[in-house]
Structures are given as C-alpha cells and as structure tokens.
Design a protein around this motif. Structure first.
Motif, PDB file in Angstrom:
ATOM      1  N   LEU A 137      37.802  38.398  40.302  1.00 16.52           N
ATOM      2  CA  LEU A 137      39.047  39.064  40.702  1.00 16.52           C
ATOM      3  C   LEU A 137      40.244  38.267  40.165  1.00 16.52           C
ATOM      4  CD1 LEU A 137      40.138  41.389  42.624  1.00 16.52           C
ATOM      5  CD2 LEU A 137      40.351  39.605  44.335  1.00 16.52           C
ATOM      6  N   ASP A 139      40.281  36.422  37.579  1.00 10.71           N
ATOM      7  CA  ASP A 139      40.332  36.570  36.120  1.00 10.71           C
ATOM      8  C   ASP A 139      40.644  38.001  35.679  1.00 10.71           C
ATOM      9  OD1 ASP A 139      39.654  33.960  35.907  1.00 10.71           O
ATOM     10  OD2 ASP A 139      37.526  34.302  35.464  1.00 10.71           O
ATOM     11  N   ASN A 140      40.829  38.884  36.647  1.00 13.68           N
ATOM     12  CA  ASN A 140      41.089  40.295  36.332  1.00 13.68           C
ATOM     13  C   ASN A 140      39.972  40.846  35.443  1.00 13.68           C
ATOM     14  OD1 ASN A 140      42.395  42.742  36.048  1.00 13.68           O
ATOM     15  ND2 ASN A 140      43.709  42.041  34.377  1.00 13.68           N
ATOM     16  N   ASP A 143      37.430  46.511  37.158  1.00 13.73           N
ATOM     17  CA  ASP A 143      38.343  47.559  37.635  1.00 13.73           C
ATOM     18  C   ASP A 143      38.321  47.684  39.156  1.00 13.73           C
ATOM     19  OD1 ASP A 143      39.116  48.695  35.034  1.00 13.73           O
ATOM     20  OD2 ASP A 143      36.990  49.184  34.887  1.00 13.73           O
ATOM     21  N   VAL A 154      45.454  36.549  46.260  1.00 15.89           N
ATOM     22  CA  VAL A 154      45.617  37.442  45.106  1.00 15.89           C
ATOM     23  C   VAL A 154      46.154  38.755  45.668  1.00 15.89           C
ATOM     24  CG1 VAL A 154      44.428  38.534  43.138  1.00 15.89           C
ATOM     25  CG2 VAL A 154      43.478  36.466  44.170  1.00 15.89           C
ATOM     26  N   VAL A 156      46.247  42.319  46.377  1.00 21.55           N
ATOM     27  CA  VAL A 156      45.235  43.364  46.190  1.00 21.55           C
ATOM     28  C   VAL A 156      45.558  44.618  46.987  1.00 21.55           C
ATOM     29  CG1 VAL A 156      43.252  41.886  45.645  1.00 21.55           C
ATOM     30  CG2 VAL A 156      43.810  42.368  48.037  1.00 21.55           C
ATOM     31  N   GLN A 273      41.100  46.406  44.710  1.00 27.09           N
ATOM     32  CA  GLN A 273      41.632  46.445  43.339  1.00 27.09           C
ATOM     33  C   GLN A 273      42.835  45.518  43.276  1.00 27.09           C
ATOM     34  OE1 GLN A 273      41.784  50.893  43.518  1.00 27.09           O
ATOM     35  NE2 GLN A 273      41.359  50.681  41.339  1.00 27.09           N
ATOM     36  N   ARG A 274      43.037  44.935  42.132  1.00 23.58           N
ATOM     37  CA  ARG A 274      44.216  44.079  42.004  1.00 23.58           C
ATOM     38  C   ARG A 274      45.462  44.948  42.111  1.00 23.58           C
ATOM     39  NH1 ARG A 274      43.943  38.668  39.077  1.00 23.58           N
ATOM     40  NH2 ARG A 274      46.185  39.015  39.100  1.00 23.58           N
ATOM     41  N   ASP A 276      48.381  44.226  41.082  1.00 22.79           N
ATOM     42  CA  ASP A 276      49.271  44.109  39.927  1.00 22.79           C
ATOM     43  C   ASP A 276      48.668  44.731  38.666  1.00 22.79           C
ATOM     44  OD1 ASP A 276      47.238  42.340  39.640  1.00 22.79           O
ATOM     45  OD2 ASP A 276      48.476  40.548  39.403  1.00 22.79           O
ATOM     46  N   LYS A 277      47.578  45.446  38.817  1.00 22.31           N
ATOM     47  CA  LYS A 277      46.928  46.047  37.655  1.00 22.31           C
ATOM     48  C   LYS A 277      47.030  47.567  37.781  1.00 22.31           C
ATOM     49  CE  LYS A 277      42.246  46.357  35.740  1.00 22.31           C
ATOM     50  NZ  LYS A 277      41.498  45.456  34.889  1.00 22.31           N
TER      51      LYS A 277
END
Ligand code: PGA
Length: 340
Positions: A137, A139-140, A143, A154, A156, A273-274, A276-277
């Motif tokens: 997570l 390291d992104n 998905d 982080v 999320v 899910q992140r 920021d993504k």
C-alpha cells in the motif's frame, strides 16, 4: 511543425484520391477549404507535398514521406480511441488486488465471478500478511486492497466489506472442546500456535487478549494460516484463526471452535484504496461490484465466504454448518448500509 490531426486527415485523403475535389467530397468539405489546408501543411513542412502535371496530381518524395507519417499517426490515434473505448466498456485492462492471507479464502472466487463478467481483463492477486500488505500500500503497488484493519499513516478510502471473526480452534478430542464455556484466563495455560510476526490475525488476537490482561504462551510460530491449522490438526496446540480459514475443517468436524469468553473476536474485512490515487475505471467497477454484493459464486456452501452473505452479498448456496459457539447473533439486514 504545427500540423493538426485534421490536417493530416485532409492530406491523407488528398493523397489517397490524388484529387482535391474527391478528397473534399469524402470529407464533406469544400474544395477551397481542402486546398487551403494543404497549403498550410506545405507551409509547415517547408516543401511541396504534391505537384500537378497537366491535370494529374502526384505526390512528391516529401509527400510520400509525410503520407507514411500521417497514416502511422492516424492509425495510432485510432488504436488509442479503440483502447479507451474498451477500457470504458471494461473489455480490457489490468487490475491488481492485494489481500491479507485470511481473505485468500474468498477473494479468488470473487475475482473469478468478476472476471466471468469481464473476460478481457487481466488480474493479479497478491496474497500476503498484514505487514506485506501495508508495504505494498505504501508503495502504491495495487489498485485495491482487502485487510482486516484499516492502515494508519497512509491516506486511504476504506469501506467495510464483510464481518471477519476470529475463533479459538481446537481438535475435537481436546479436553477444552467438551468443557462448555471456557474462561478467558484458562487459555493462557494452554500451548498455542502463532502466526508469524507481521500477521494481522496475530496482532488482533494479542491486542484483544492484552486488553483483558491475558498473554498466550506460544509453543511455536508458523508462517501461514494453513501451517497453523495443520499444527492444530496435528495436536500441537490451540490457535486463534479467522473463521474463513477453517470453514472446511469446522464443517467436517475436524476442528471445533472453543466457547472461550469474549470469542469470537468480531473484526471486519475492509476494502481499501489509496485516497491520493485516482482509481482506474476498472478498479472502480471492481469495488462497486464487491459492494453491490452480487459476487459470491455458488459453491458447496462449506468454503463459501459466508460472511459475505451477511453484508448483503448474494446468498451462497448450501448451508452454513458452524457449531453453536461459533455463531454470532444474526446480523441485521441493514448492517451494510449502516457501515457505509
Ligand atoms: P494476516 O491477515 O493475519 O494474514 O496478516 C489478517 C488481517 O488482515 O488483519
């Protein structure tokens, strides 16, 4: 060079027809408009692309070179348009999912169901313990993530997916299996098999017990749910395991959940899910698919991710066969709505 795609299209049409008027007709433009665009392209390229001898139009060497480039470019743009349309229709694409080891008992089936609906999609499913999942997570790397506890540190987006219960399991011939209710302090004197450090299951059990002043004595550490389970089956000790990871053994009566005070520990699987993504269309569709609760494939009803049924997932076929002490009060139908 500033040449637009439209100009390339016009030049390609003129070169194909070797006629301004037929190109104009094909493109639904006037002939002067086509001629003007051609002059502009030639102005950008700096050399003539066409020459007229008598009534016939010919491509110059430069014209042939530009035509090749124009066709390559227009072809690439067309392929791009098709790819984007495919992505929008979820006909193609890649989805990377990472789950903690207790979710491996249901996630492949959910992926199977999703994949049956979107056959062109490629998947990767990474199964790791909580520590490994947090690293991915960070390291992104994926998905969508599924874990038994939302991460900290982080940003999320996190949605509850299903109940996740931890049981103390034993062999049916273990003395505590016939003891009825087992006081919590009693299990502190029993040898336990532990998952490896970094396991969320282990951390959750230790946290729960520590809050009640109990420390388990570990006989050994084993690196997976399967190994721990086989150790319990082999009579090496007791263990705290997620119900899904022992569903077959419970149903078959090879293992039993002990009626230890405070157990089962009620946890939740989270869909993570992140924040920021920007999720891909595919990731979004997969998350919606999971939350809509249409995903559980019919199975023999034993290994089925029964907890998912409780969050509104389509009912699995077959019956749930847990022993009374493993049963929790029937969840209310509105449970998922409350969470969300
Ligand atoms: P793990 O998974 O024990 O494999 O780390 C449990 C969890 O998600 O907390």
């Amino acid at each position: 060079m500033h040449i637009t795609l439209r100009q390339l299209e016009i030049f390609e049409a003129v070169a194909r027809h070797l006629s301004y008027s037929r190109a104009a007709e094909a493109l639904h433009l006037t002939q002067p408009a086509v001629s003007m665009q051609l002059r502009q392209i030639e102005g950008q390229v700096g050399v003539p692309l066409l020459e007229q001898i008598g009534k016939t139009l010919y491509l110059t060497d430069a014209g042939r070179t530009v035509l090749r480039g124009a066709r390559e470019t227009l072809g690439a743009v067309e392929r791009l348009a098709i790819a984007v349309a495919d992505l929008k229709g979820l006909r193609r694409g890649r989805l990377s999912v990472a789950v903690t080891t207790t979710a491996e008992y249901f996630m492949p089936r959910l992926l199977g169901e999703f994949s049956a609906r979107h056959p062109g999609i490629e998947f990767t499913l990474e199964v790791t313990n909580r520590a490994g999942l947090l690293a991915r997570l960070g390291d992104n790397a994926d998905d969508v993530y599924v874990a038994g506890q939302p991460p900290q540190g982080v940003p999320v987006a996190c949605k509850p997916l299903a109940p996740n219960r931890l049981l103390v399991v034993a062999r049916p011939d273990h003395p505590l299996a016939r003891a009825g209710r087992v006081p919590l302090a009693r299990i502190a004197t029993e040898p336990f098999l532990a998952r490896e450090p970094g396991s969320g299951t282990r951390a959750a059990a230790e946290r729960f017990l520590a809050e009640r002043g109990i420390t388990l004595s570990y006989r050994m550490e084993l690196g997976s749910n399967e190994a721990v389970k086989q150790g319990v089956l082999g009579g090496l000790g007791l263990a705290v395991l997620a119900e899904t990871s022992v569903a077959i053994e419970l149903a078959a009566g090879a293992l039993v959940p002990l009626a230890v005070t405070g157990f089962p520990i009620a946890r939740t699987w989270y869909l993570i899910q992140r924040a920021d993504k920007t999720p891909s269309l595919l990731a979004q569709a997969f998350v919606e698919f999971l939350l809509a609760g249409v995903a559980v494939a019919p199975t023999d009803g034993v290994l089925a991710p029964l907890a998912l049924g409780e969050t509104g997932m389509r009912a699995v076929s077959g019956r749930r066969r847990a022993t009374p002490s493993a049963r929790s009060p029937k969840p209310r139908r509105s449970r998922r709505a409350e969470h969300l």
